[in-house]
Design a protein around this motif. Structure first.
Motif: not given
Length: 303
Positions: A44-47, A52-55, A83-90
């Motif tokens: 889904x994304x780079x880590x 940036x992860x917060x954003x 979760x650690x790239x796109x920021x989705x909740x686990x």
């Protein structure tokens, strides 16, 4: 889509690689669809790291109304890109391992099938690869390992079979082999319909990815066929191959380590047999197609 939703009630929608954010989700919610699930078949994304992860996490909170209710991934490594790239909740993600058809791929002794089909001397042990030829797939690393084995005088009883080349993709590798003793020990077999048979009559499988890639069917098909593997120690491959259990993991791009692992495994029949006995058990436990279908089923209660 709106016209269909207007006349048909859907309890859930399962879509493949439905992105985030996505306007389709908003439309589905307007028509009271109970749940929208995205089965995600790639990264889904780079880590990312803070900030940036917060954003990314903040973006999810703002746009979550246009997000699927659940994202399914084929591996923990792929889940982590969410979760650690796109920021989705686990809690909005779940892992369902990729599955293969165990009626098509299973251990079956076909000692000389590959040799007869591809005109390989029957005394050689076949090292098998199946997949695309892009640089990130690491075919170049496999070729360098073959050259290393030839340089060290250790290739006489080995033969590399690489399937998946098209449109003369193999030319660059053949050029590297030219003039080496390894040239007569490498066969590019192209696209074929007898991959299960080739796997069953090979001695070791190899995947040399040099960068991140999604779960490859080939690695699981090899497991199901009872074929030990020597694979790059990368996220998804490391979830398929158990180091010292079903094969070896080597440092990506390290063709010398790959050559060493291949040579030692082809010389140690006891260890090879130990790996071969473990591979089908691992597939039945984690990577069967029926298990994958069952876990995706709307009746499954785990997620």
């Amino acid at each position: 889509m709106a016209e269909l939703l207007a006349v048909t009630k859907f309890d859930a929608i399962l879509a493949f690689d439905l992105p985030f954010p996505c306007s389709i989700v908003s439309v589905a919610k307007q028509f009271k669809v109970g749940r929208v699930i995205s089965y995600w078949g790639a990264s889904m994304s780079d880590i990312n790291k803070w900030p940036l992860l917060g954003l990314r996490k903040l973006e999810y909170l703002i746009k979550q109304r246009r997000s699927a209710d659940l994202f399914l991934f084929e591996s923990k490594a792929m889940q982590r890109t969410a979760t650690h790239g796109r920021g989705l909740p686990i809690g909005k993600t779940h892992v369902i391992p990729l599955g293969v058809d165990l009626c098509q791929y299973f251990p079956e002794e076909k000692k000389v099938y590959t040799h007869l089909q591809l005109k390989i001397p029957q005394g050689r042990k076949v090292i098998f690869y199946s997949g695309h030829m892009e640089a990130r797939k690491g075919v170049g690393t496999i070729i360098k390992a073959a050259l290393k084995l030839a340089q060290d005088g250790r290739i006489a009883e080995l033969h590399f079979v690489l399937c998946g080349n098209k449109n003369n993709e193999e030319d660059v590798y053949l050029a590297n082999l030219r003039g080496s003793d390894a040239a007569e020990h490498v066969t590019f077999a192209g696209y074929r319909n007898d991959i299960p048979e080739l796997m069953c009559s090979s001695y070791v499988g190899v995947i040399g990815f040099v960068g991140w890639d999604s779960v490859t069917h080939s690695s699981i098909e090899m497991l199901a066929s009872g074929l030990p593997q020597v694979n790059s120690n990368l996220s998804d491959l490391a979830e398929v191959t158990v180091h010292d259990g079903t094969g070896f993991l080597f440092k990506p791009c390290d063709y010398s380590e790959l050559a060493w692992c291949l040579y030692n495994l082809t010389r140690d029949s006891i260890q090879r047999q130990f790996f071969a006995e473990n591979t089908p058990k691992r597939v039945v436990s984690f990577f069967g197609q029926s298990n994958q279908i069952s876990l995706i089923s709307p009746t499954h209660k785990e997620y």
